[in-house]
Design a protein around this motif. Structure first.
Motif, PDB file in Angstrom:
ATOM      1  N   UNK A 348      -5.641  -0.256  -0.533  1.00  0.00           N
ATOM      2  CA  UNK A 348      -5.545   1.139  -0.976  1.00  0.00           C
ATOM      3  C   UNK A 348      -4.155   1.415  -1.537  1.00  0.00           C
ATOM      4  N   UNK A 349      -3.137   0.932  -0.837  1.00  0.00           N
ATOM      5  CA  UNK A 349      -1.763   1.123  -1.314  1.00  0.00           C
ATOM      6  C   UNK A 349      -1.550   0.447  -2.665  1.00  0.00           C
ATOM      7  N   UNK A 350      -2.030  -0.777  -2.806  1.00  0.00           N
ATOM      8  CA  UNK A 350      -1.859  -1.488  -4.068  1.00  0.00           C
ATOM      9  C   UNK A 350      -2.599  -0.774  -5.205  1.00  0.00           C
ATOM     10  N   UNK A 351      -3.798  -0.284  -4.918  1.00  0.00           N
ATOM     11  CA  UNK A 351      -4.562   0.418  -5.951  1.00  0.00           C
ATOM     12  C   UNK A 351      -3.847   1.685  -6.391  1.00  0.00           C
ATOM     13  N   UNK A 352      -3.308   2.437  -5.429  1.00  0.00           N
ATOM     14  CA  UNK A 352      -2.600   3.674  -5.761  1.00  0.00           C
ATOM     15  C   UNK A 352      -1.374   3.388  -6.629  1.00  0.00           C
ATOM     16  N   UNK A 353      -0.596   2.382  -6.253  1.00  0.00           N
ATOM     17  CA  UNK A 353       0.621   2.058  -7.004  1.00  0.00           C
ATOM     18  C   UNK A 353       0.284   1.550  -8.399  1.00  0.00           C
ATOM     19  N   UNK A 354      -0.761   0.732  -8.511  1.00  0.00           N
ATOM     20  CA  UNK A 354      -1.132   0.202  -9.823  1.00  0.00           C
ATOM     21  C   UNK A 354      -1.641   1.303 -10.748  1.00  0.00           C
ATOM     22  N   UNK A 355      -2.519   2.165 -10.238  1.00  0.00           N
ATOM     23  CA  UNK A 355      -3.095   3.224 -11.079  1.00  0.00           C
ATOM     24  C   UNK A 355      -2.012   4.184 -11.560  1.00  0.00           C
ATOM     25  N   UNK A 356      -1.154   4.614 -10.657  1.00  0.00           N
ATOM     26  CA  UNK A 356      -0.107   5.559 -11.051  1.00  0.00           C
ATOM     27  C   UNK A 356       0.914   4.930 -11.994  1.00  0.00           C
ATOM     28  N   UNK A 357       1.138   3.621 -11.872  1.00  0.00           N
ATOM     29  CA  UNK A 357       2.114   2.972 -12.753  1.00  0.00           C
ATOM     30  C   UNK A 357       1.620   2.878 -14.186  1.00  0.00           C
ATOM     31  N   UNK A 358       0.307   2.921 -14.389  1.00  0.00           N
ATOM     32  CA  UNK A 358      -0.217   2.872 -15.754  1.00  0.00           C
ATOM     33  C   UNK A 358       0.231   4.067 -16.582  1.00  0.00           C
ATOM     34  N   UNK A 456       8.013   1.943   1.150  1.00  0.00           N
ATOM     35  CA  UNK A 456       8.382   1.323   2.425  1.00  0.00           C
ATOM     36  C   UNK A 456       7.551   1.868   3.575  1.00  0.00           C
ATOM     37  N   UNK A 457       7.316   3.174   3.575  1.00  0.00           N
ATOM     38  CA  UNK A 457       6.514   3.766   4.646  1.00  0.00           C
ATOM     39  C   UNK A 457       5.077   3.295   4.565  1.00  0.00           C
ATOM     40  N   UNK A 458       4.560   3.127   3.342  1.00  0.00           N
ATOM     41  CA  UNK A 458       3.202   2.607   3.180  1.00  0.00           C
ATOM     42  C   UNK A 458       3.114   1.174   3.698  1.00  0.00           C
ATOM     43  N   UNK A 459       4.099   0.344   3.370  1.00  0.00           N
ATOM     44  CA  UNK A 459       4.093  -1.039   3.842  1.00  0.00           C
ATOM     45  C   UNK A 459       4.232  -1.090   5.358  1.00  0.00           C
ATOM     46  N   UNK A 460       5.033  -0.192   5.920  1.00  0.00           N
ATOM     47  CA  UNK A 460       5.224  -0.161   7.368  1.00  0.00           C
ATOM     48  C   UNK A 460       3.902   0.072   8.094  1.00  0.00           C
ATOM     49  N   UNK A 461       3.010   0.867   7.505  1.00  0.00           N
ATOM     50  CA  UNK A 461       1.745   1.199   8.156  1.00  0.00           C
ATOM     51  C   UNK A 461       0.896  -0.051   8.358  1.00  0.00           C
ATOM     52  N   UNK A 462       0.771  -0.877   7.299  1.00  0.00           N
ATOM     53  CA  UNK A 462      -0.114  -2.033   7.458  1.00  0.00           C
ATOM     54  C   UNK A 462       0.636  -3.311   7.842  1.00  0.00           C
ATOM     55  N   UNK A 463       1.968  -3.299   7.857  1.00  0.00           N
ATOM     56  CA  UNK A 463       2.707  -4.477   8.322  1.00  0.00           C
ATOM     57  C   UNK A 463       2.597  -4.638   9.834  1.00  0.00           C
ATOM     58  N   UNK A 527      -3.888   8.585  -8.128  1.00  0.00           N
ATOM     59  CA  UNK A 527      -3.123   8.310  -6.923  1.00  0.00           C
ATOM     60  C   UNK A 527      -3.511   9.226  -5.779  1.00  0.00           C
ATOM     61  N   UNK A 528      -3.784  10.485  -6.078  1.00  0.00           N
ATOM     62  CA  UNK A 528      -4.218  11.423  -5.035  1.00  0.00           C
ATOM     63  C   UNK A 528      -5.552  11.007  -4.451  1.00  0.00           C
ATOM     64  N   UNK A 529      -6.484  10.601  -5.312  1.00  0.00           N
ATOM     65  CA  UNK A 529      -7.825  10.239  -4.846  1.00  0.00           C
ATOM     66  C   UNK A 529      -7.798   8.972  -3.990  1.00  0.00           C
ATOM     67  N   UNK A 530      -7.026   7.970  -4.405  1.00  0.00           N
ATOM     68  CA  UNK A 530      -7.012   6.726  -3.640  1.00  0.00           C
ATOM     69  C   UNK A 530      -6.346   6.894  -2.278  1.00  0.00           C
ATOM     70  N   UNK A 531      -5.364   7.784  -2.169  1.00  0.00           N
ATOM     71  CA  UNK A 531      -4.653   7.939  -0.903  1.00  0.00           C
ATOM     72  C   UNK A 531      -5.503   8.587   0.182  1.00  0.00           C
ATOM     73  N   UNK A 532      -6.655   9.157  -0.183  1.00  0.00           N
ATOM     74  CA  UNK A 532      -7.556   9.682   0.846  1.00  0.00           C
ATOM     75  C   UNK A 532      -8.064   8.564   1.756  1.00  0.00           C
ATOM     76  N   UNK A 533      -8.140   7.342   1.230  1.00  0.00           N
ATOM     77  CA  UNK A 533      -8.646   6.216   2.020  1.00  0.00           C
ATOM     78  C   UNK A 533      -7.548   5.521   2.817  1.00  0.00           C
ATOM     79  N   UNK A 534      -6.302   5.930   2.656  1.00  0.00           N
ATOM     80  CA  UNK A 534      -5.198   5.293   3.371  1.00  0.00           C
ATOM     81  C   UNK A 534      -5.113   5.867   4.777  1.00  0.00           C
TER      82      UNK A 534
END
Length: 537
Positions: A348-358, A456-463, A527-534
């Motif tokens: 979910x984090x990777x999808x959010x970052x990729x979509x918003x970076x486009x 960093x906070x997103x990575x901390x959650x799943x690390x 990015x807003x839509x994908x973060x609902x699944x995080x």
């Protein structure tokens, strides 16, 4: 005593004597922990994540662990025996902590064996987290390194203009010089993909790799002073300079060891270096070009790059040090586990970052041209871009602080939603007026421009405290970001070929930017839509 007698005496229930601080302490033999009922570490991690946070048992001072985490057995081993090191540890089992003495081979000690974050906090002798002199020095080094490495690519416009207007003004080199100007940013981000696993697998060589990155990048700047053809710059500045990514990536990974509660704020402070460097570099380069010329400007930048970065590499220290360098007899390396990718949260984090970076890079690229198209001169497009870069400095600090205090999925989702509204209203509907364009620049810089502070906070959650995950995850994040950087140019050029939207108002109907603005808004709202699944925690 024979070897057999010694081993038999150790297997029995008795008290073990330890020599510590010039006195012998008798410690009763503790019952070894039961075998784990779990099939693998991932199943155990899922079980532990559902348990309430336990209160660690304070080990008695009489054990002497306040000054020495490892205690050697007083009776020396016989020559035929392998030396045994006893470490007092805290293991999580069935919802609670219990203390145990574990025998480990010293040759296999590594960062991974120190356990999860919550456990290693209790190990004495380590510097404090979230504060203290050591943590602040590390953060200072990370911020300065970020500014030096990223400042030049983010202010490449000054050199690009000089290359086009002075060095290769005969024409025909625009495409090559543009590639040389844009390639460093994309390569710096993409190199996170191979460098992340490299640093995780070879932590003993981390500093050596950093120094190699400093040397290659500094030499690339010096070599750029002697170019005679445009394609030479593609090699020196476009391909070799991104080796400096090996300098800053360990800071981005090791920051997770120094900051736990305030990891978002710390990452925001680190990324502030990019805004500072992007603000300072243009003035330095412009001044040097006017006073000493291009050749000596690049030579002086290469030399100063090495002199400034080399001492900063020394500030990159792990809070949990790698305890042992592998020998030729034992090539033990930390086990790199990819089991964390079995869970939904990293994807979910990777999808959010990729979509918003486009769509995230497009406003910085096209706002100057759009300002010219709508005749917005006060402020002009260049001033708006400079303002957006400057605002990311306080914006990253705020975004990181909020992600520490609130669930990151909420903060990230709200930021994306606000940026989407600003894009549609201030740039789209009202963007033909200078005031609305200024408002868009302010809001966009403080929201979409500061999303990296929340990574960093997103990575901390799943690390989940695994110290091997941050370099791997951060490398993937940076590579996904590079895809957005590389594709934003061709995508935006194709979208600008669309005609104005018939019957629409503002920039949608009066310019050919309507489709481009709609695309940026759609990717940002994704990015807003994908973060609902995080997950919230």
């Amino acid at each position: 005593m024979t070897i057999a007698e010694r081993r038999a005496s150790r297997s029995g229930s008795r008290s073990e004597s330890f020599a510590f601080a010039n006195r012998t302490i008798a410690i009763p033999q503790l019952t070894p922990p039961p075998d784990s009922p779990f099939d693998d570490e991932d199943e155990r991690a899922e079980f532990e994540a559902k348990l309430p946070a336990p209160s660690p048992v304070a080990l008695p001072d009489s054990l002497g662990v306040a000054t020495a985490p490892s205690i050697g057995v007083s009776a020396p081993p016989t020559p035929a025996e392998t030396p045994t090191v006893w470490r007092i540890s805290a293991e999580l089992e069935r919802g609670g902590y219990f203390a145990s003495l574990q025998a480990t081979e010293p040759a296999t000690e590594s960062t991974e064996q120190l356990g999860a974050v919550e456990t290693e906090r209790e190990i004495p002798g380590l510097p404090p987290v979230d504060g203290g002199k050591a943590a602040l020095l590390f953060l200072l080094g990370a911020c300065l390194t970020e500014g030096i490495v990223w400042g030049l690519p983010y202010s490449i416009g000054v050199l690009h203009e000089y290359w086009l207007g002075t060095m290769f003004k005969d024409g025909g080199a625009e495409g090559t010089l543009t590639m040389a100007s844009t390639l460093p940013t994309a390569m710096l981000q993409f190199l996170g993909l191979p460098l992340g696993p490299l640093f995780a697998a070879m932590p003993w060589h981390e500093r050596n790799i950093q120094f190699a990155g400093v040397a290659i990048a500094a030499l690339s700047l010096v070599a750029s002073a002697f170019v005679t053809q445009p394609w030479h710059l593609v090699i020196t500045f476009g391909i070799l300079y991104p080796a400096s990514g090996a300098v800053y990536l360990p800071f981005a990974a090791n920051i997770f060891q120094w900051y736990h509660k305030y990891i978002g704020l710390a990452m925001g402070a680190m990324i502030c270096g990019t805004g500072i460097g992007g603000t300072v570099y243009p003035f330095i380069v412009t001044s040097l070009l006017a006073k000493i010329g291009y050749k000596w400007t690049m030579i002086s930048m290469g030399v100063s790059f090495a002199l400034l970065l080399a001492p900063l590499v020394l500030l990159n220290k792990r809070r949990i040090p790698v305890s042992r360098f592998p020998t030729s007899r034992d090539h033990a390396t930390p086990r790199i586990s990819w089991g964390w990718l079995k869970h939904l949260s990293p994807w979910v984090a990777f999808a959010c970052i990729f979509i918003t970076s486009l769509g995230g890079f497009i406003p910085l690229v096209w706002i100057p041209s759009f300002a010219v198209a709508v005749n917005a001169t006060k402020p002009g497009g260049t001033a708006l871009v400079a303002l957006m870069n400057a605002l990311t400095i306080p914006g990253n600090l705020l975004a990181g602080h909020l992600s520490d205090r609130l669930p990151v999925r909420f903060v990230m989702g709200v930021y994306c939603a606000i940026a989407t509204a600003a894009c549609l209203i201030f740039w789209g509907v009202l963007g033909t007026t200078p005031g609305a364009l200024l408002a868009f620049s302010l809001v966009w810089a403080m929201t979409a421009g500061c999303q990296p502070a929340m990574w960093a906070t997103m990575i901390k959650v799943f690390a989940r405290g695994d110290q091997n995950v941050p370099p791997l995850a951060f490398g993937i994040v940076m590579s996904l970001r590079s895809v957005g950087s590389l594709t934003s140019g061709p995508l935006s050029t194709a979208l600008l070929k669309a005609p104005p939207m018939h019957g629409a108002i503002g920039a949608f109907g009066n310019t050919n930017y309507g489709t481009l603005i709609s695309f940026v808004a759609a990717m940002t709202f994704g990015g807003t839509l994908t973060m609902f699944a995080f997950p919230s925690k």
